[in-house]
Write a protein that holds these residues in place. Structure first.
Motif, mmCIF file in Angstrom:
data_model
loop_
_atom_site.group_PDB
_atom_site.id
_atom_site.type_symbol
_atom_site.label_atom_id
_atom_site.label_comp_id
_atom_site.label_asym_id
_atom_site.label_seq_id
_atom_site.Cartn_x
_atom_site.Cartn_y
_atom_site.Cartn_z
ATOM 1 N N GLY A 1 0.782 -1.220 0.000
ATOM 2 C CA GLY A 1 0.000 0.000 0.000
ATOM 3 C C GLY A 1 0.815 1.272 0.000
ATOM 4 O O GLY A 1 0.256 2.374 0.023
ATOM 5 N N ALA A 2 2.148 1.153 -0.035
ATOM 6 C CA ALA A 2 3.012 2.336 -0.105
ATOM 7 C C ALA A 2 3.063 2.843 -1.548
ATOM 8 O O ALA A 2 2.543 2.207 -2.462
ATOM 9 N N ALA A 3 3.698 3.988 -1.748
ATOM 10 C CA ALA A 3 3.847 4.548 -3.094
ATOM 11 C C ALA A 3 5.291 4.375 -3.563
ATOM 12 O O ALA A 3 6.229 4.479 -2.769
ATOM 13 N N LEU A 4 5.443 4.098 -4.848
ATOM 14 C CA LEU A 4 6.759 3.914 -5.454
ATOM 15 C C LEU A 4 7.136 5.194 -6.208
ATOM 16 O O LEU A 4 6.428 5.610 -7.133
ATOM 17 N N VAL A 5 8.245 5.808 -5.793
ATOM 18 C CA VAL A 5 8.743 7.013 -6.453
ATOM 19 C C VAL A 5 9.865 6.596 -7.393
ATOM 20 O O VAL A 5 10.921 6.131 -6.945
ATOM 21 N N VAL A 6 9.647 6.726 -8.690
ATOM 22 C CA VAL A 6 10.587 6.233 -9.692
ATOM 23 C C VAL A 6 11.494 7.369 -10.148
ATOM 24 O O VAL A 6 11.024 8.401 -10.637
ATOM 25 N N ALA A 7 12.798 7.183 -9.968
ATOM 26 C CA ALA A 7 13.764 8.179 -10.426
ATOM 27 C C ALA A 7 13.855 8.155 -11.944
ATOM 28 O O ALA A 7 13.611 7.119 -12.585
ATOM 29 N N GLU A 8 14.217 9.268 -12.531
ATOM 30 C CA GLU A 8 14.337 9.341 -13.981
ATOM 31 C C GLU A 8 15.534 8.532 -14.455
ATOM 32 O O GLU A 8 16.426 8.189 -13.669
ATOM 33 N N PRO A 9 15.591 8.168 -15.749
ATOM 34 C CA PRO A 9 16.736 7.404 -16.263
ATOM 35 C C PRO A 9 18.054 8.093 -15.925
ATOM 36 O O PRO A 9 18.193 9.308 -16.085
ATOM 37 N N ASP A 10 19.003 7.309 -15.436
ATOM 38 C CA ASP A 10 20.328 7.785 -15.029
ATOM 39 C C ASP A 10 20.280 8.713 -13.815
ATOM 40 O O ASP A 10 21.311 9.265 -13.420
ATOM 41 N N GLY A 11 19.109 8.892 -13.218
ATOM 42 C CA GLY A 11 19.026 9.747 -12.035
ATOM 43 C C GLY A 11 19.809 9.211 -10.864
ATOM 44 O O GLY A 11 20.226 9.979 -9.976
ATOM 45 N N HIS A 12 20.034 7.873 -10.814
ATOM 46 C CA HIS A 12 20.784 7.281 -9.706
ATOM 47 C C HIS A 12 22.236 7.733 -9.699
ATOM 48 O O HIS A 12 22.936 7.545 -8.708
ATOM 49 N N LYS A 13 22.701 8.348 -10.795
ATOM 50 C CA LYS A 13 24.090 8.800 -10.876
ATOM 51 C C LYS A 13 24.268 10.241 -10.387
ATOM 52 O O LYS A 13 25.383 10.733 -10.341
ATOM 53 N N ASP A 14 23.179 10.900 -10.049
ATOM 54 C CA ASP A 14 23.217 12.333 -9.730
ATOM 55 C C ASP A 14 22.735 12.565 -8.302
ATOM 56 O O ASP A 14 21.523 12.638 -8.050
ATOM 57 N N ALA B 1 14.850 4.501 1.201
ATOM 58 C CA ALA B 1 15.767 4.484 0.053
ATOM 59 C C ALA B 1 16.915 3.534 0.347
ATOM 60 O O ALA B 1 17.230 3.257 1.508
ATOM 61 N N HIS B 2 17.526 3.050 -0.707
ATOM 62 C CA HIS B 2 18.656 2.128 -0.569
ATOM 63 C C HIS B 2 19.888 2.755 -1.197
ATOM 64 O O HIS B 2 19.848 3.245 -2.329
ATOM 65 N N PHE B 3 21.002 2.742 -0.443
ATOM 66 C CA PHE B 3 22.273 3.241 -0.951
ATOM 67 C C PHE B 3 23.382 2.263 -0.604
ATOM 68 O O PHE B 3 23.418 1.749 0.520
ATOM 69 N N VAL B 4 24.282 2.021 -1.542
ATOM 70 C CA VAL B 4 25.531 1.349 -1.195
ATOM 71 C C VAL B 4 26.424 2.384 -0.526
ATOM 72 O O VAL B 4 26.241 3.598 -0.727
ATOM 73 N N PRO B 5 27.396 1.982 0.314
ATOM 74 C CA PRO B 5 28.181 2.957 1.083
ATOM 75 C C PRO B 5 28.847 4.035 0.242
ATOM 76 O O PRO B 5 28.839 5.212 0.616
ATOM 77 N N SER B 6 29.427 3.671 -0.912
ATOM 78 C CA SER B 6 30.134 4.665 -1.721
ATOM 79 C C SER B 6 29.176 5.727 -2.241
ATOM 80 O O SER B 6 29.484 6.923 -2.250
ATOM 81 N N MET B 7 27.983 5.297 -2.674
ATOM 82 C CA MET B 7 27.014 6.260 -3.183
ATOM 83 C C MET B 7 26.420 7.091 -2.052
ATOM 84 O O MET B 7 26.153 8.284 -2.210
ATOM 85 N N LEU B 8 26.213 6.471 -0.900
ATOM 86 C CA LEU B 8 25.692 7.218 0.242
ATOM 87 C C LEU B 8 26.660 8.323 0.636
ATOM 88 O O LEU B 8 26.248 9.439 0.972
ATOM 89 N N SER B 9 27.952 8.026 0.580
ATOM 90 C CA SER B 9 28.956 9.036 0.920
ATOM 91 C C SER B 9 28.862 10.227 -0.023
ATOM 92 O O SER B 9 28.878 11.391 0.408
ATOM 93 N N ALA B 10 28.746 9.955 -1.338
ATOM 94 C CA ALA B 10 28.621 11.048 -2.304
ATOM 95 C C ALA B 10 27.316 11.819 -2.106
ATOM 96 O O ALA B 10 27.275 13.051 -2.204
ATOM 97 N N PHE B 11 26.255 11.084 -1.787
ATOM 98 C CA PHE B 11 24.953 11.714 -1.595
ATOM 99 C C PHE B 11 24.976 12.671 -0.400
ATOM 100 O O PHE B 11 24.448 13.785 -0.463
#
Length: 394
Positions: A340-353, A369-379
């Motif tokens: 019953g939750a809502a899915l927020v879909v990022a745009e193509p290649d949005g995971h890189k920004d 949200a799910h992040f691997v450690p390296s991406m979480l650090s950049a985020f």
């Protein structure tokens, strides 16, 4: 500090700092040697005393004699009394085993007492539970019936309710069934991240087939190898995306062809929990990429465990940003939509920004949200990033 000329005071100072040379200090107090005649009998008399003061996290002083005296000192802020006593009990158990049978090999020694053995082997491993006897389509349809007007998929300016998502997926599923698609078949899906991608994945599993993600950003040679290995019965794509795919003998169906005349209810299939739900390929970093089939029983078990552990509600919004060629994307696509939750879909290649993701999370009030450690650090280095409610999910 010159580590080549360390005195006792220096070592003690380092022991209490982040530069500690070691964290366990063992002192065998057998000087002068003539004062001791250690002849361990078949049974050993061991006495252990505890102290809470030491310059090291753990210090063990051994004083041999007619009986073996051990003094265990520990720093309570680093090693509490319960853990210190457990270590002492295990050490005592090892000493008794050694003296009772000096020929025992190290692998034959047992450090666990009856209570600890029961805890490790039974209490912590009492995880037997029956696999759920259901499938993804059943869970998706049931949730759509419970909350038909709730938001299901949010992508840019396109918002799908649960009813609209269910109807679109069902119509496409009927088209797939009409083409002969069903259980044990594999359907390749090559669709950019969008609401259409969510519809396509739902439709494939509702038709009873397993979906095979084909990442449009992968090199053509990998796509060719994946299609050749998996031998899908059909390739589901869009007219635009088809132009970016290498030539293939697999039949192609474009999502953007009309299906308005098809039924909006789920198709009848012979799908069972043992049938494959999706096929995902490894990265190929240790050789040729290998495809792995995951059954409905397997993925449903995972999703229901996640729901039991983390408990999504209708107030939650889950970010879908993982490329769908990676297994994390599976729970991103399906977990919210069976709860019953809502899915927020990022745009193509949005995971890189990271900046785009931070804005999207803030704008759509994403809670999970799910992040691997390296991406979480950049985020987290982005100025004033959004901070979703703390939630760990895999």
């Amino acid at each position: 500090m010159d580590h080549d000329h360390l005195g006792l005071t220096d070592i003690q100072h380092l022991a209490g700092s982040s530069q500690a040379l070691f964290d366990t200090n063992i002192v065998f107090d057998n000087f002068p040697m003539n004062d001791y005649a250690l002849d361990l009998p078949g049974t050993l008399d061991v006495d252990i005393a505890f102290r809470d003061t030491t310059h090291f996290p753990l210090t063990l002083v051994v004083e041999p004699g007619t009986r073996l005296e051990l003094r265990l000192s520990h720093r309570p802020e680093l090693l509490d009394r319960t853990r210190a006593e457990a270590l002492a009990a295990r050490l005592t158990r090892l000493l008794h085993q050694w003296t009772a049978d000096p020929e025992l090999t190290l692998g034959a020694l047992d450090t666990l007492g009856p209570a600890e053995r029961r805890q490790v082997l039974h209490d912590w491993n009492d995880t037997t539970r029956p696999l759920p006897h259901t499938t993804l389509p059943e869970l998706l349809t049931a949730q759509a019936a419970r909350t038909p007007d709730a938001p299901a998929v949010l992508f840019r300016d396109e918002h799908l309710t649960y009813r609209r998502l269910e109807e679109r997926a069902n119509r496409l599923a009927h088209r797939l069934v009409a083409l002969g698609i069903g259980p044990e078949d594999t359907v390749a899906v090559a669709v950019p991240r969008s609401a259409d991608l969510v519809v396509a994945l739902h439709a494939v599993v509702k038709a009873g087939a397993a979906y095979l993600p084909v990442d449009l950003g992968q090199p053509p040679r990998r796509t060719e190898a994946v299609l050749a290995d998996a031998a899908p019965a059909l390739l589901l794509t869009t007219t635009e995306a088809a132009g970016h795919l290498p030539p293939t003998a697999v039949p192609v169906l474009a999502l953007d062809t009309p299906d308005a005349g098809l039924p909006a209810h789920p198709p009848a299939t012979a799908l069972t929990p043992g049938h494959p739900a999706y096929v995902i390929f490894t990265s190929g970093s240790t050789g040729r990429p290998k495809g792995v089939q995951v059954t409905h029983a397997g993925i449903v078990n995972r999703l229901l465990w996640m729901q039991e552990e983390y408990g999504l509600t209708a107030e939650d919004r889950v970010l879908q940003k993982t490329p769908y060629g990676f297994d994390v994307s599976v729970w991103e696509f399906f977990w919210p939509l069976i709860t019953g939750a809502a899915l927020v879909v990022a745009e193509p290649d949005g995971h890189k920004d990271p900046a785009y993701l931070a804005d999207l999370i803030r704008r759509e009030s994403v809670t999970t949200a799910h992040f691997v450690p390296s991406m979480l650090s950049a985020f987290l280095q982005e100025p004033a990033p959004a901070r979703p409610r703390a939630r760990s999910a895999g």
